[in-house]
Motif scaffolding. Structure first.
Motif, PDB file in Angstrom:
ATOM      1  N   SER A 294      20.500  56.866  84.222  1.00 16.79           N
ATOM      2  CA  SER A 294      19.665  56.416  85.340  1.00 16.79           C
ATOM      3  C   SER A 294      18.230  56.899  85.172  1.00 16.79           C
TER       4      SER A 294
ATOM      5  N   TYR B  48      16.638  54.698  82.616  1.00 14.74           N
ATOM      6  CA  TYR B  48      16.396  53.391  83.231  1.00 14.74           C
ATOM      7  C   TYR B  48      15.158  53.450  84.127  1.00 14.74           C
TER       8      TYR B  48
ATOM      9  N   ASP C  10      16.578  43.605  90.032  1.00 16.49           N
ATOM     10  CA  ASP C  10      17.527  44.243  89.126  1.00 16.49           C
ATOM     11  C   ASP C  10      18.176  45.453  89.785  1.00 16.49           C
TER      12      ASP C  10
ATOM     13  N   GLU D 291      26.963  46.105  92.594  1.00 13.93           N
ATOM     14  CA  GLU D 291      28.070  45.915  91.656  1.00 13.93           C
ATOM     15  C   GLU D 291      29.410  46.097  92.373  1.00 13.93           C
TER      16      GLU D 291
ATOM     17  N   THR E 110      20.682  44.311  92.374  1.00 14.69           N
ATOM     18  CA  THR E 110      21.874  43.793  91.711  1.00 14.69           C
ATOM     19  C   THR E 110      22.779  44.932  91.257  1.00 14.69           C
ATOM     20  N   ARG E 111      22.173  45.980  90.710  1.00 11.70           N
ATOM     21  CA  ARG E 111      22.948  47.131  90.259  1.00 11.70           C
ATOM     22  C   ARG E 111      23.668  47.803  91.427  1.00 11.70           C
ATOM     23  N   TYR E 112      22.952  47.982  92.538  1.00 12.19           N
ATOM     24  CA  TYR E 112      23.555  48.650  93.694  1.00 12.19           C
ATOM     25  C   TYR E 112      24.552  47.760  94.423  1.00 12.19           C
TER      26      TYR E 112
ATOM     27  N   ALA F  32      21.089  54.303  89.788  1.00  7.19           N
ATOM     28  CA  ALA F  32      20.924  52.953  89.239  1.00  7.19           C
ATOM     29  C   ALA F  32      22.031  52.632  88.230  1.00  7.19           C
ATOM     30  N   ILE F  33      22.412  53.619  87.447  1.00  2.00           N
ATOM     31  CA  ILE F  33      23.548  53.498  86.551  1.00  2.00           C
ATOM     32  C   ILE F  33      24.667  54.323  87.174  1.00  2.00           C
TER      33      ILE F  33
END
Length: 200
Positions: free
Chosen positions: A89, A92, A33, A40, A36-38, A76-77
């Protein structure tokens, strides 16, 4: 080279994330996860490359487990349209750490550290905070080519902002950074970018 770097990043995360006995699928899911976020599409600088660079400095400065996790979670966000990415973040990261079985004290410290990256200001007596903020800003003292790529990528993440608004906002940030660093390489890079903004 890229595949090796990705594999090393996964291994580094799994080594610290499995320390509390979380099942392998939970650890693997947490990393997947994050990765995947990093990855984007709107990210150009705030990618896994940035995280790896931050972790390299954290390791060199002797940062402990809380600083390492804060490095992983601090972006992360990432949404340039809002100003609460660090707060989100932190939340999260706390949620992921809870699933990994981290102690409450570790979760609280990681949340505190992630929030610090909003302003990049840490009390000199705050060892963990000083290490993380120094690592997060280490890009400023990189070689000229790497810094220029960073500046270009930072602009790309704000593609929705007009050139005039970007130059004005970026200049404010850069002047603030100049006022808080005495590193010669960082000052040279930042001053060079400031000059380029005024000429644009």
């Amino acid at each position: 080279e890229l595949h090796r770097a990705v594999a090393q990043a996964r291994l580094a995360f799994e080594l610290i994330a499995s320390r509390w006995g979380a099942p392998a699928e939970v650890v693997d899911g947490a990393y997947t996860d994050l990765a995947t976020r990093y990855s984007e599409p709107h990210r150009h600088y705030h990618t896994l490359e940035h995280i790896e660079e931050v972790l390299t400095v954290v390791d060199r400065l002797g940062g402990g487990i809380e600083v390492q996790f804060a490095a992983w979670f601090h972006d992360a966000i990432y949404d340039t349209s809002y100003s609460d990415s660090e707060e989100r973040s932190a939340a999260y990261g706390a949620d992921v750490l809870a699933r990994l079985g981290a102690p409450a004290a570790v979760i609280a410290e990681v949340k505190r550290l992630v929030r610090l990256t909003a302003a990049h200001v840490a009390d000199p007596a705050d060892v963990n905070g000083a290490i993380l903020t120094r690592a997060d800003l280490s890009i400023l003292s990189s070689d000229a080519a790497r810094y220029d790529r960073y500046a270009h990528d930072a602009r790309a993440e704000y593609a929705h902002v007009s050139d005039d608004a970007w130059r004005e906002g970026r200049a404010v940030v850069l002047r603030s950074l100049l006022a808080t660093t005495d590193d010669a390489a960082a000052r040279s890079n930042v001053a060079r970018e400031l000059a380029s903004l005024s000429m644009a």
